[in-house]
Motif scaffolding. Structure first.
Motif, PDB file in Angstrom:
ATOM      1  N   PHE A  60       0.734  -1.172  -0.017  1.00 25.27           N
ATOM      2  CA  PHE A  60       0.156  -0.207   0.167  1.00 25.27           C
ATOM      3  C   PHE A  60       1.021   1.167   0.052  1.00 25.27           C
ATOM      4  O   PHE A  60       0.274   2.544   0.002  1.00 25.27           O
ATOM      5  N   TYR A  66      -1.546   6.480   1.441  1.00 19.21           N
ATOM      6  CA  TYR A  66      -2.800   5.698   1.427  1.00 19.21           C
ATOM      7  C   TYR A  66      -3.748   6.584   2.052  1.00 19.21           C
ATOM      8  O   TYR A  66      -4.904   6.625   1.537  1.00 19.21           O
ATOM      9  N   GLU A  69      -4.767   9.156  -0.620  1.00 19.24           N
ATOM     10  CA  GLU A  69      -5.640   8.753  -1.591  1.00 19.24           C
ATOM     11  C   GLU A  69      -7.028   8.542  -0.942  1.00 19.24           C
ATOM     12  O   GLU A  69      -8.187   8.659  -1.645  1.00 19.24           O
ATOM     13  N   LEU A  70      -7.020   7.799   0.104  1.00 17.29           N
ATOM     14  CA  LEU A  70      -8.358   7.951   0.722  1.00 17.29           C
ATOM     15  C   LEU A  70      -9.220   8.996   0.953  1.00 17.29           C
ATOM     16  O   LEU A  70     -10.366   9.135   0.459  1.00 17.29           O
ATOM     17  N   ALA A  73     -10.059  10.353  -2.703  1.00 13.99           N
ATOM     18  CA  ALA A  73     -11.154   9.677  -3.203  1.00 13.99           C
ATOM     19  C   ALA A  73     -12.543   9.817  -2.773  1.00 13.99           C
ATOM     20  O   ALA A  73     -13.427   9.678  -3.325  1.00 13.99           O
ATOM     21  N   ALA A  74     -12.581  10.106  -1.321  1.00 10.29           N
ATOM     22  CA  ALA A  74     -13.725  10.374  -0.782  1.00 10.29           C
ATOM     23  C   ALA A  74     -14.184  11.935  -0.938  1.00 10.29           C
ATOM     24  O   ALA A  74     -15.189  12.207  -0.428  1.00 10.29           O
TER      25      ALA A  74
END
Lengths: 370, 109
Positions: A60, A66, A69-70, A73-74
């Motif tokens: 990851f 990470y 990205e989270l 994307a949210a």
């Protein structure tokens, strides 16, 4: 890069991701990462299955990436706060917003500490207890505001149990994120949560106080555990005791076994030996009388009341009256008498040497000196 | 070509499509995307997308208790999500058709 050499386990990696999400509110972080550990563990398990065996970091990348990205994307790119017209709601909400921001900062600081992740996961595991506790607190508060005079730890009656059960269901469902997710209801639920935090301690304290007063009432009414009162006396009890029983009267017999009257008894230091200390007000029972007796004193030649002249004389208590000065006195017609003697005649002393009485008793060879 | 860049534009569509087949939890959706051939998708991107779609009202969410493992948050599609899926898949079909025609005229097959 030194970080790649570190071995991260799922919890550490997830904690690092959460730390990297600093700037978001705890609820947003929770929303984004509530299943993170499970997802990471699943991914690791699949990885092992495929025999690649890459570590979490290899799979990851750094937790910061990470997290980024989270977050993107949210749709949670850095939020730009736009100045807008302040409404009444903003005014009212400002203290809460400030409080919340303070809480967020404190939490962010804690999440930066290495000791915090295990503590936090422990506390998170304890949340169901809080859900129950706040339901219970809400129930107690409802009872209080409904006018209940006494609060109880647990409900009495079906209706009260149903009420408590409903509170528990509401609380747990909200805690699990199943109910009350929409705006207005979420606000009410949050307010109820804060109220429960504030009210829990007073409720417990007042219940504790009640319980203690009940316990003392229960104990004093004799239903509680039997408490043996142990009295330690430094000095022996006054009076004459035979075989553990206090003696009310003494009967003296002479050497021939004949009863004596008006015998004055003193101890080895010249103190009068008294059997009773009630000065005539007490009631004494003898083996062969139906009603209690009270005793009278004798006056000596100096006019002092003497209670060491035996046998004490007295009369049945019914023949006594209380005088105006509070003393217990015989009624005018009654005359004090000697209570029934244990026996009319005692065994004589100076019996022949072969008698059975002398066999097991010490016989003085000389007459006692007067 | 970097497919991750391509994927960014259609990840919503891909996730909606997977969830519309069957409700799933975070890693389950990742797994199904991968088995469908979308290998390059990042786990965190999928989780974030699920979260965003849920926030925007396209997905429902519910927690499923588990005896052996942790409780999992499942996502399912709702009417709004289905409408979004239909609209986006139509857009995608049109776009893919356009690209296909464009490439079909220029690409040497």
């Amino acid at each position: 890069m030194s970080i790649t050499t570190e071995v991260w386990d799922v919890d550490e990696y997830a904690a690092a991701v959460r730390r990297a999400l600093v700037g978001l509110g705890p609820e947003q972080i929770e929303d984004l990462t509530d299943d993170l550990e499970a997802d990471l563990a699943d991914a690791l398990a699949d990885e092992r299955h495929n025999a690649h065996g890459r570590s979490l970091l290899e799979q990851f990348g750094p937790p910061q990436e990470y997290a980024a990205e989270l977050r993107s994307a949210a749709g949670l790119a850095p939020v730009v706060v736009e100045p807008r017209h302040r409404t009444m709601r903003d005014w009212l909400g400002a203290p809460f917003v400030a409080m919340r921001a303070g809480g967020d900062r404190a939490l962010a600081t804690l999440r930066g500490q290495s000791f915090w992740p295990p503590v936090e996961s422990f506390l998170v595991a304890l949340r169901p207890f809080w859900w129950i506790a706040r339901a219970w607190t809400g129930y107690q508060a409802a009872m209080y505001f409904a006018g209940a005079t006494t609060l109880r730890w647990l409900p009495r009656g079906v209706l009260m149990w149903v009420l408590l059960g409903t509170a528990v269901v509401l609380s747990v469902q909200w805690g699990r994120g199943v109910w009350f997710r929409s705006g207005a209801l979420a606000w009410i639920a949050r307010a109820a949560n804060v109220f429960a935090v504030v009210a829990l301690l007073p409720v417990v304290v007042s219940l504790q106080g009640q319980t203690q007063s009940w316990e003392s009432a229960y104990n004093s009414s004799g239903y509680g555990p039997v408490q043996t009162e142990v009295v330690y006396q430094d000095t022996p009890m006054d009076g004459v005791v035979v075989d553990g029983m206090q003696v009310s009267n003494l009967f003296a017999y002479d050497a021939e076994g004949n009863p004596l009257t008006d015998v004055q008894i003193f101890d080895d230091r010249g103190r009068p030996v008294r059997t009773t200390f009630d000065n005539g007000s007490g009631e004494w029972f003898f083996p062969e009388t139906q009603e209690p007796w009270s005793f009278v004193s004798r006056a000596d030649e100096d006019g002092r009341q003497r209670w060491n002249v035996y046998p004490l004389k007295g009369a049945p208590t019914s023949e006594f009256t209380f005088a105006d000065d509070g003393t217990h006195a015989l009624t005018g017609t009654s005359v004090p008498s000697i209570p029934p003697r244990p026996f009319a005649k005692a065994p004589a002393l100076d019996a022949p040497a072969d008698s059975s009485v002398a066999a097991d008793s010490v016989v003085p060879t000389t007459a006692p000196t007067p | 070509m970097d497919t991750t860049q391509l994927l960014k534009g259609v990840l919503d569509l891909a996730v909606l499509a997977v969830v519309s087949d069957e409700d799933g939890y975070g890693y389950d959706v990742v797994r199904r995307l991968r088995s469908a051939g979308i290998e390059e998708v990042g786990d965190a991107s999928v989780y974030g997308t699920l979260r965003r779609l849920y926030s925007s009202g396209a997905l429902t969410s519910y927690v499923v208790p588990s005896d052996e493992g942790p409780h999992r948050k499942y996502y399912g599609i709702n009417a709004q999500g289905r409408a979004m899926l239909d609209a986006q898949s139509k857009e995608w079909q049109e776009f893919a058709g356009t690209m296909g025609r464009l490439l079909g005229t220029e690409a040497v097959r």
